[in-house]
Enzyme design. Structure first.
Site, short mmCIF file in Angstrom:
data_model
loop_
_atom_site.label_atom_id
_atom_site.label_comp_id
_atom_site.label_asym_id
_atom_site.label_seq_id
_atom_site.Cartn_x
_atom_site.Cartn_y
_atom_site.Cartn_z
N GLU A 28 0.82 -1.21 0.00
CA GLU A 28 0.00 0.00 0.00
C GLU A 28 0.86 1.26 0.00
O GLU A 28 0.54 2.24 -0.67
CB GLU A 28 -0.95 0.00 1.21
CG GLU A 28 -2.02 -1.08 1.15
CD GLU A 28 -2.89 -0.99 -0.09
OE1 GLU A 28 -3.03 0.10 -0.66
OE2 GLU A 28 -3.43 -2.04 -0.51
N TYR A 34 -6.82 5.71 4.50
CA TYR A 34 -6.81 4.76 3.38
C TYR A 34 -6.00 3.50 3.73
O TYR A 34 -6.49 2.37 3.61
CB TYR A 34 -6.25 5.41 2.10
CG TYR A 34 -5.94 4.34 1.08
CD1 TYR A 34 -6.96 3.75 0.36
CD2 TYR A 34 -4.64 3.86 0.94
CE1 TYR A 34 -6.69 2.71 -0.52
CE2 TYR A 34 -4.36 2.81 0.08
CZ TYR A 34 -5.39 2.25 -0.65
OH TYR A 34 -5.14 1.20 -1.49
N ASP A 80 -9.78 5.45 -2.27
CA ASP A 80 -8.66 6.01 -3.03
C ASP A 80 -9.25 6.68 -4.27
O ASP A 80 -10.48 6.76 -4.42
CB ASP A 80 -7.61 4.95 -3.35
CG ASP A 80 -8.08 3.95 -4.40
OD1 ASP A 80 -9.29 3.96 -4.73
OD2 ASP A 80 -7.25 3.17 -4.89
N SER A 95 5.39 16.94 -7.76
CA SER A 95 3.95 17.21 -7.67
C SER A 95 3.62 18.71 -7.75
O SER A 95 2.67 19.08 -8.41
CB SER A 95 3.36 16.59 -6.41
OG SER A 95 4.12 16.95 -5.30
#
Ligand code: SF4
Length: 360
Positions: A41, A124, A142, A308
């Site tokens: 994950e 999550y 998600d 990002s």
């Protein structure tokens, strides 16, 4: 919400029928152990499965248990992570492993609430581990799940707004079947990844065509609603690649900025693309660098890298030194002379790897 939720849930029934026929065979789906599930994950956040899979296999092989990962040097963990980006995830992963060992006796907490106490584990990841490893009926959310729910139920809330989480979480939790929470969570994420995809969902062969609000209302392309991310800024990096004999000077990035714990070269940052020669000489002087030629080499071509919220444009200025850098420079800037083999083993940002592979 445009539809009433029927009971028993059509969503759960459709997904659980769809999943066995379409699921991809992925290694973390063959285990109920929380450690490899957690590893997968963490690695797969903001990463495609095809890209993350070799990293998962590397980490499981290098660190078969959470104790192995906790005991590893951070530089080694970052080196294995190299190329995956978002390095804070790797550092958090390492710290979480240490927390599991020191505070929880090497055992992951077995509930959603307990898992949330782990550093770097958000709703999550906690929901994924709680359902996949411990069969707790808590729904994962998600990007795939947001998209599937928004389209099927006609939800127009902005999925980028934190306030939307409650609404989507409540809806998903209503549908998760108590008897098979793990399969439901896997199924809805897989459905979003391969059937109800962002750009070209396969509506023609979708088992939920009839119930899907977006399909029935011709709004598939409009959902989910997601506000634009903030604009990214451009940063200009001018690297000084200083070589003395067979050694090159690098430093560990310790400042609160991108790439903490990774290694790069002495750096000058500017707000414009070019570094005037006078500035360049001033920086070399400040480094105490004594060149073995008075001719400055041409800078490299521009290497671009997108993060990002930042775009990086880097140029590399290579110099051979007549003498090693003075001790004061090494101390103040954290620079050290490394051999080629040592540089290979250091964790480096992808931008540096790209340059080094062509010029090292
Ligand atoms: S009909 Fe299309 S938009 Fe609706 S759930 Fe199926 S694939 Fe997604």
């Amino acid at each position: 919400m445009a539809n009433l939720i029927p009971r028993p849930s059509f969503l759960a029934a459709a997904l659980l029928a769809w999943y066995p026929r379409h699921q991809r065979d992925l290694p973390w789906r063959h285990t109920r152990h929380p450690y490899p599930i957690w590893l997968s994950e963490v690695i797969l956040q903001q990463t495609r499965v095809a890209q993350g899979l070799p990293y998962y296999e590397t980490f499981v092989a290098a660190y078969p248990t959470v104790q192995d990962l906790a005991a590893a040097p951070e530089a080694e963990v970052l080196r294995y992570w190299q190329g995956l980006g978002y390095y804070s995830r790797a550092r958090n992963m390492h710290r979480t492993a240490q927390q599991v060992v020191t505070e929880f006796g090497g055992q992951f907490p077995s509930t959603y609430a307990g898992l949330l106490k782990l550093r770097g584990v958000g709703p999550y990841t906690a929901a994924a581990i709680a359902s996949f490893a411990f069969d707790e009926a808590v729904a994962v959310l998600d990007g795939n799940v947001y998209r599937v729910l928004a389209r099927i139920f006609g939800l127009h809330s902005d999925i980028a707004a934190p306030s939307s989480r409650k609404e989507f979480q409540a809806l998903a939790d209503q549908h998760i079947p108590a008897g098979s929470p793990a399969d439901f969570n896997q199924a809805i994420m897989e459905f979003g990844a391969i059937q109800c995809t962002p750009a070209k969902p396969d509506c023609l062969f979708c088992p939920m065509q009839q119930q899907c609000w977006a399909f029935q209302h011709g709004q598939v392309a409009l959902l989910p609603v997601k506000s634009k991310a903030k604009a990214s800024r451009t940063r200009y990096f001018h690297y000084f690649v200083l070589r003395h004999g067979a050694h090159t000077y690098l430093r560990e990035r310790r400042e609160k900025d991108i790439w903490q714990g990774l290694y790069d070269f002495a750096l000058a940052e500017t707000t414009v693309p070019d570094l005037p020669t006078a500035e360049l000489l001033r920086h070399l002087d400040a480094l105490g660098a004594q060149l073995d030629t008075s001719q400055a080499a041409e800078p490299s071509a521009t290497y671009r890298h997108v993060l990002s919220h930042q775009k990086l444009e880097a140029r590399f200025h290579e110099f051979s030194l007549a003498r090693p850098l003075p001790p004061a420079t090494l101390r103040d800037l954290g620079l050290r002379a490394y051999s080629l083999a040592e540089i290979e083993a250091l964790p480096k940002p992808q931008l540096i790897v790209n340059y080094w592979n062509q010029n090292g």
